[in-house]
Design a protein around this motif. Structure first.
Motif, short mmCIF file in Angstrom:
data_model
loop_
_atom_site.label_atom_id
_atom_site.label_comp_id
_atom_site.label_asym_id
_atom_site.label_seq_id
_atom_site.Cartn_x
_atom_site.Cartn_y
_atom_site.Cartn_z
N ALA A 60 0.83 -1.21 0.00
CA ALA A 60 0.00 0.00 0.00
C ALA A 60 0.86 1.26 0.00
CB ALA A 60 -0.93 0.00 1.22
N ALA A 61 2.06 1.15 0.58
CA ALA A 61 2.97 2.30 0.61
C ALA A 61 3.76 2.43 -0.69
CB ALA A 61 3.93 2.17 1.78
N GLY A 62 3.53 1.52 -1.64
CA GLY A 62 4.19 1.62 -2.94
C GLY A 62 5.56 0.97 -3.02
N ILE A 63 5.92 0.15 -2.07
CA ILE A 63 7.23 -0.53 -2.10
C ILE A 63 7.18 -1.61 -3.18
CG2 ILE A 63 8.90 -1.88 -0.75
CD1 ILE A 63 8.44 0.97 0.35
N PRO A 64 8.18 -1.66 -4.05
CA PRO A 64 8.19 -2.66 -5.13
C PRO A 64 8.24 -4.09 -4.59
CG PRO A 64 9.83 -0.94 -5.53
CD PRO A 64 9.30 -0.72 -4.15
N ASP A 65 7.58 -5.00 -5.32
CA ASP A 65 7.50 -6.40 -4.90
C ASP A 65 8.87 -7.03 -4.67
OD1 ASP A 65 4.76 -6.28 -4.94
OD2 ASP A 65 4.53 -7.40 -6.82
N ASP A 66 9.85 -6.74 -5.55
CA ASP A 66 11.16 -7.36 -5.40
C ASP A 66 11.84 -6.95 -4.09
OD1 ASP A 66 11.42 -4.77 -6.57
OD2 ASP A 66 13.43 -5.26 -7.29
N ILE A 67 11.61 -5.74 -3.65
CA ILE A 67 12.17 -5.28 -2.37
C ILE A 67 11.46 -5.99 -1.21
CG2 ILE A 67 12.50 -3.29 -0.83
CD1 ILE A 67 14.26 -3.20 -3.32
N ILE A 68 10.14 -6.14 -1.32
CA ILE A 68 9.38 -6.83 -0.28
C ILE A 68 9.86 -8.27 -0.16
CG2 ILE A 68 7.09 -7.69 0.39
CD1 ILE A 68 5.93 -5.19 -1.03
N VAL A 69 9.99 -8.98 -1.27
CA VAL A 69 10.44 -10.37 -1.26
C VAL A 69 11.84 -10.47 -0.66
CG1 VAL A 69 11.13 -12.31 -2.74
CG2 VAL A 69 8.98 -11.10 -3.17
N GLN A 70 12.72 -9.57 -1.04
CA GLN A 70 14.09 -9.56 -0.51
C GLN A 70 14.10 -9.42 1.02
OE1 GLN A 70 16.33 -6.01 -1.48
NE2 GLN A 70 18.19 -7.23 -1.78
N GLN A 71 13.27 -8.54 1.54
CA GLN A 71 13.24 -8.30 2.98
C GLN A 71 12.56 -9.45 3.73
OE1 GLN A 71 14.98 -5.84 4.48
NE2 GLN A 71 15.68 -5.54 2.39
N VAL A 72 11.52 -10.03 3.15
CA VAL A 72 10.86 -11.16 3.79
C VAL A 72 11.84 -12.33 3.91
CG1 VAL A 72 9.05 -12.92 3.50
CG2 VAL A 72 8.51 -10.51 3.20
N LYS A 73 12.66 -12.55 2.90
CA LYS A 73 13.65 -13.63 2.95
C LYS A 73 14.69 -13.41 4.04
CE LYS A 73 13.36 -15.23 -1.80
NZ LYS A 73 14.06 -15.36 -3.09
N LYS A 74 14.96 -12.16 4.38
CA LYS A 74 15.93 -11.83 5.43
C LYS A 74 15.34 -11.92 6.83
CE LYS A 74 18.70 -8.43 2.91
NZ LYS A 74 19.10 -7.01 2.92
N PHE A 75 14.00 -11.92 6.92
CA PHE A 75 13.34 -11.88 8.21
C PHE A 75 13.68 -13.10 9.04
CE2 PHE A 75 9.72 -13.00 10.95
CZ PHE A 75 9.68 -11.87 11.75
N LYS A 76 14.03 -12.89 10.30
CA LYS A 76 14.30 -13.99 11.23
C LYS A 76 13.30 -13.88 12.38
CE LYS A 76 18.04 -16.20 13.76
NZ LYS A 76 17.47 -17.49 13.73
N ALA A 77 12.59 -14.95 12.61
CA ALA A 77 11.58 -14.97 13.67
C ALA A 77 12.24 -14.80 15.04
CB ALA A 77 10.80 -16.28 13.62
N VAL A 78 11.43 -14.41 16.00
CA VAL A 78 11.90 -14.26 17.36
C VAL A 78 12.16 -15.65 17.94
CG1 VAL A 78 11.28 -13.38 19.65
CG2 VAL A 78 10.53 -12.16 17.59
N GLU A 79 13.27 -15.78 18.66
CA GLU A 79 13.61 -17.08 19.25
C GLU A 79 12.52 -17.56 20.20
OE1 GLU A 79 18.06 -18.33 19.94
OE2 GLU A 79 17.60 -16.44 20.98
N HIS A 80 12.32 -18.87 20.20
CA HIS A 80 11.45 -19.58 21.16
C HIS A 80 9.97 -19.29 20.97
CE1 HIS A 80 15.34 -20.30 22.92
NE2 HIS A 80 15.47 -19.03 23.23
#
Length: 167
Positions: free
Chosen positions: A10-30
């Motif tokens: 909705a903020a206009g961020i390109p899909d390729d940037i979104i995908v790149q950042q989602v792949k980098k996301f690390k969940a919170v431990e435990h």
């Protein structure tokens, strides 16, 4: 994650940037933390699930047949609602700790009988490894505090990850 993706789109961020950042996301431990896949079985650490309400969220997050490790220090909780939340997802409930008999009784009272007792977390991980089928998940979401066998839920979760990685 879905809400974050919707907001960035909705903020206009390109899909390729979104995908790149989602792949980098690390969940919170435990907290429903992905640990590893071994022999086509997915292992998740939800050691922070220290009460039945929190552990219900762990079960709800599973999208495949699950072997669930539960039990620990008795905070005088009741477990029937947690067990009813299994909703056909849990193949086996592997119990450890001070509450294992209490939880087993609650499970049988609501008609869940696929229960295996283990002496400790390491044995529970091995039991799950031996019983799991390809495509299953193994989830540590104990619905109990850790103080009967561990210093903290963090220590319990770290040991779970260590045992899984050693399989």
């Amino acid at each position: 994650v879905c809400a974050a993706i919707a907001m960035t789109k909705a903020a206009g961020i390109p899909d390729d940037i979104i995908v790149q950042q989602v792949k980098k996301f690390k969940a919170v431990e435990h907290r429903i933390e992905y640990v590893a896949t071994k022999n086509d079985v997915w292992y998740y650490n939800d050691s922070k699930g220290t009460n039945p309400d929190a552990a219900i969220k762990g079960i709800q997050a599973m999208n495949r047949p699950t072997l669930l490790i539960g039990g620990g220090y008795d905070k005088q909780s009741t477990y029937e609602e947690w067990i009813q939340a299994f909703d056909g997802k849990v193949r086996f409930l592997v119990l450890i700790g001070d509450t294992k008999e209490k939880i087993a009784k609650a499970a049988r009272n609501v008609g869940f009988n696929d229960i295996i007792m283990a002496d400790n977390l390491k044995e529970a991980v091995q039991i799950c490894h031996d019983k799991a089928n390809a495509g299953d998940a193994v989830l540590l979401s104990p619905a109990c505090a850790s103080w009967d066998q561990f210093k903290s839920y963090e220590q319990r979760g770290e040991l779970f990850k260590e045992y899984v990685r050693a399989l």
